[in-house]
Structure formats: C-alpha cells, structure tokens
Design an enzyme around this catalytic site. Structure first.
Site, PDB file in Angstrom:
ATOM      1  N   THR A 247      44.808  39.207  45.423  1.00 31.15           N
ATOM      2  CA  THR A 247      45.736  40.230  45.920  1.00 31.15           C
ATOM      3  C   THR A 247      45.019  41.199  46.857  1.00 31.15           C
ATOM      4  O   THR A 247      43.794  41.232  46.930  1.00 31.15           O
ATOM      5  CB  THR A 247      46.343  41.048  44.756  1.00 31.15           C
ATOM      6  OG1 THR A 247      45.286  41.772  44.115  1.00 31.15           O
ATOM      7  CG2 THR A 247      47.041  40.153  43.756  1.00 31.15           C
ATOM      8  N   CYS A 248      45.818  42.016  47.542  1.00 27.87           N
ATOM      9  CA  CYS A 248      45.274  42.980  48.508  1.00 27.87           C
ATOM     10  C   CYS A 248      44.941  44.304  47.839  1.00 27.87           C
ATOM     11  O   CYS A 248      44.991  45.362  48.473  1.00 27.87           O
ATOM     12  CB  CYS A 248      46.272  43.212  49.632  1.00 27.87           C
ATOM     13  SG  CYS A 248      46.594  41.712  50.537  1.00 27.87           S
TER      14      CYS A 248
END
Ligand SMILES: *Cc1c(COP(=O)(O)O)cnc(C)c1O
Length: 377
Positions: free
Chosen positions: A324-325
C-alpha cells in the site's frame, strides 16, 4: 507449517492474489492437545483469533466453548452450533444494549473489571454470572496486552461484592497473561492474585467458583516454544500452590495457540529494489502487508517464518514491505529479514504461522486491496 494438505490445495487450486489457507486437521490436533494438557479446564476458544465458520463448526462439534467479544461473535458461535450456555461474553468493554442483546440470546456469563460495567450488566442481564478481570504485567509475552483490561486485585474484591449486591452471581476471576506468552510460569502470579480475591470474598461470605485463565498459549514462529503439556503442568502446579486442595473450576481461552500454526498465507513478490546504488539492503515488496492481514508485524513484534522455493540459495537481509501507499506498511526493517538473493518479481512466498489474527486484522479494501481471502480445508 505448510502441511501437505495446504501444499496440495495451493498446487491444485492455484488461487490468485494473497490468501490464507487453514488446515482444520491442525486445529483439531491443537484442540486435543489442550484437552490433554489441562483435562480439568473447559476450553473457550477466543473467536477473534479466527472466526471462520468452518473453524467454529469444527470446535463446536469437538465440544469447545467460545469466548466472544461482541454480539456479532456470539451470533457466529451460535450459528456454528454452540448453545448459549457454552458462550462467555469476555469483553470488559460492552455497550449496555449489547449486554441486553447477549442476554436475550441466552448468554449468562459476562466479564467485568469495574463497578460501572457491573451496573450495566445488572441492568441489562439481571441474575447473570460475572467474573472480574485482574491486571497482569504481561512480562514474557511477545504481544503483551496493555493495562486496557482488568483492575488491581483489591478492586476486584469490591467489583464482585458490588455485583453480588446488585443481584448478579459473583462467579470468579479472570486474567490474560499476554499473547504469545513463552514463559510457562507466567500464570503463577495471576493465580496468586486470583486466590487472594477468592479468600478475601470468602471472608465476606461470597463463594467464588471459577478462574478464567485466559489465552496466551503461543504459536511456533521462528523459535521453538514450550508444548501445551509443559503449560498444563506449570499451570496445574500453580493452581495447587495457591488453591491447595480446594481447586476452583477453570477455563482457558486459547486463540493463537488453537489456530496460529494451522494457517499459511500465500503471497507474491511484487518488486525487489534498492534505494541507492550503495544500499546494503534490498527492499522486497509483497502483495500483502500490515493492512492486508499482517498487522501483528507492528513494532516487528511477531516475526513470521517465510518460505520460498529458492531457500537453498544464499540469503541476505532485506527490508520487507507491503504494497500500500502508506509508509507504515513496512513489515521488517529494524531487523531486516534474510531472504534468498535470487528472489525475484513474481515469486511466491509462504508466510507460516498465520492462522491467528490475520483475516480479522485485514482492513476492508484499504487502498483498494481486497480483504484477505481465506480457504479453510
Ligand atoms: C484475545 C483474547 C484471548 C486469546 O488470546 P491468545 O493469546 O490468542 O490465546 C483470550 N481471552 C481474551 C479475553 C482475549 O481478549
């Protein structure tokens, strides 16, 4: 460990994307090991560890009871075939309307740790049995439970006295020595506290009958852990030490120890890179991270065994991260994880010991990643 059934399932079904596969045979073996280790204690499986219906149905059919933390978990246990008298509402933090809902479903055993909670239970579940949770220090646990739950033993005396005065049945004392508790002696101090509460209340004419010894039984990750039998022996010795020949009824609530080693997560390498030409450590990014089920890597507390098809090759430490970011989505960085230097994009990895606290910690589509899929076989 990846059992042959899990390996065969992954080889034939070839599920895409990260997924957890749980082998019910291992869950059954763990249940029987707890039965043998503490034959006089009732087993209340901690549903939050893994509430897959197949697991709950198996345990219900084997005679297990259930420790539930919410009305939804109570309904899951009932749907799996448990009757309400086999369910404990073990969360000390409950909305009064949830206590009422549990009571309406027939549940009559509740955890409390303060007079405020006793008053809710007395109003919403009149006549119910309550046990009071006492604090423990959690020493020796790799995933300690903070001071969020429980009160000091002297306060437990007052809480249970108040419960009895409000028409509830003051039934006993509970505690949790911390999850992934690798010290078999960790129950001793808490059992001494429980005996103190029993004795003090006996002087006030209130007879307690139950000690809920909680969970804490470990799963084997990278290091060996004591057997269920070793825990059983140590706990029984402590019970005798503190209660003499008037042993109370006892409950254990294994979560991790029941399902942890029954599950394996299959994941995939998405990227292998470095941050600079001189960087000593590679970064390996998987298609699963903290928000996809591996939340217990928080503070690098739980270090899962990771198996690849290239484990014969030379290994070098790398930083392991999720997809994920969010920059918090790094699994192991302070202590980099040794992985084969030949590991490359598209390789599958097996993350072992992931049967507990993974699907339940998987966020609903954070960053568009779907929640951890699971197959119980
Ligand atoms: C989470 C929990 C358990 C299970 O703990 P494990 O360490 O996974 O065995 C047992 N009892 C209570 C009250 C819990 O909250």
């Amino acid at each position: 460990m990846a059992t042959q059934r899990i390996i065969d399932f992954l080889a034939t079904r070839r599920p895409t994307g990260p997924c957890l596969v749980v082998d019910l045979d291992v869950v059954e073996d763990n249940y029987q090991a707890f039965r043998r280790a503490l034959p006089d204690s009732a087993i209340y499986y901690a549903v939050k560890a893994n509430p897959a219906p197949e697991i709950l149905r198996l345990l219900a059919s084997l005679g297990s009871n259930f420790d539930c933390a919410s009305v939804a978990e109570i309904e899951m246990a009932l749907n799996a075939g448990a009757t309400a008298n086999r369910i404990s509402y073990g969360n000390t933090i409950k909305k009064e309307r949830d206590v009422a809902a549990a009571h309406a479903l027939g549940v009559s055993l509740f955890a409390v740790d303060c007079v405020e909670e006793v008053e809710k239970v007395a109003r919403a579940a009149p006549g119910a049995r309550v046990f009071c949770r006492v604090l423990t220090d959690g020493a020796g646990a790799e995933w300690p439970l903070s001071r969020k739950f429980g009160c000091v033993p002297a306060m437990a005396v007052d809480v249970l006295t108040h419960a009895q005065a409000l028409g509830l049945v003051a039934t006993g004392v509970s505690f949790h020595v911390g999850s992934q508790q690798c010290d078999t002696q960790a129950w001793d101090g808490a059992l001494a506290d429980a005996a103190f509460v029993f004795n003090t209340l006996a002087e006030r004419g209130i007879t307690l009958t139950l000690v809920n010894m909680g969970g804490g039984f470990p799963t084997r990750y990278l290091k060996d852990v004591p057997t269920a039998q070793a825990y059983g022996r140590a706990i029984f010795a402590s019970l005798c030490r503190h209660f003499g020949n008037r042993l109370p009824e006892t409950i254990i609530e294994p979560g991790r120890g029941m399902v942890g080693d029954a599950g394996v997560i299959k994941a995939e390498v998405v990227l292998v890179s470095k941050k600079s030409a001189e960087d000593a450590n590679r970064w390996v990014f998987l298609d699963i991270g903290k928000f996809g089920g591996l939340a217990e890597t928080m503070d690098e507390a739980i270090r899962y065994p990771i198996v690849t098809a290239r484990d014969e090759d030379r290994k070098e430490p790398c930083v392991l991260a999720g997809p994920t970011c969010d920059s918090a989505d790094v699994l192991y960085e302070k202590t980099p994880y040794p992985l084969p230097i030949s590991l490359t994009v598209g390789d599958e990895v097996l993350i072992e010991g992931t049967g507990a606290y993974t699907t339940t910690y998987s966020a609903v589509a954070f960053n568009g990643f779907e929640p951890l899929r699971s197959y119980v076989i």
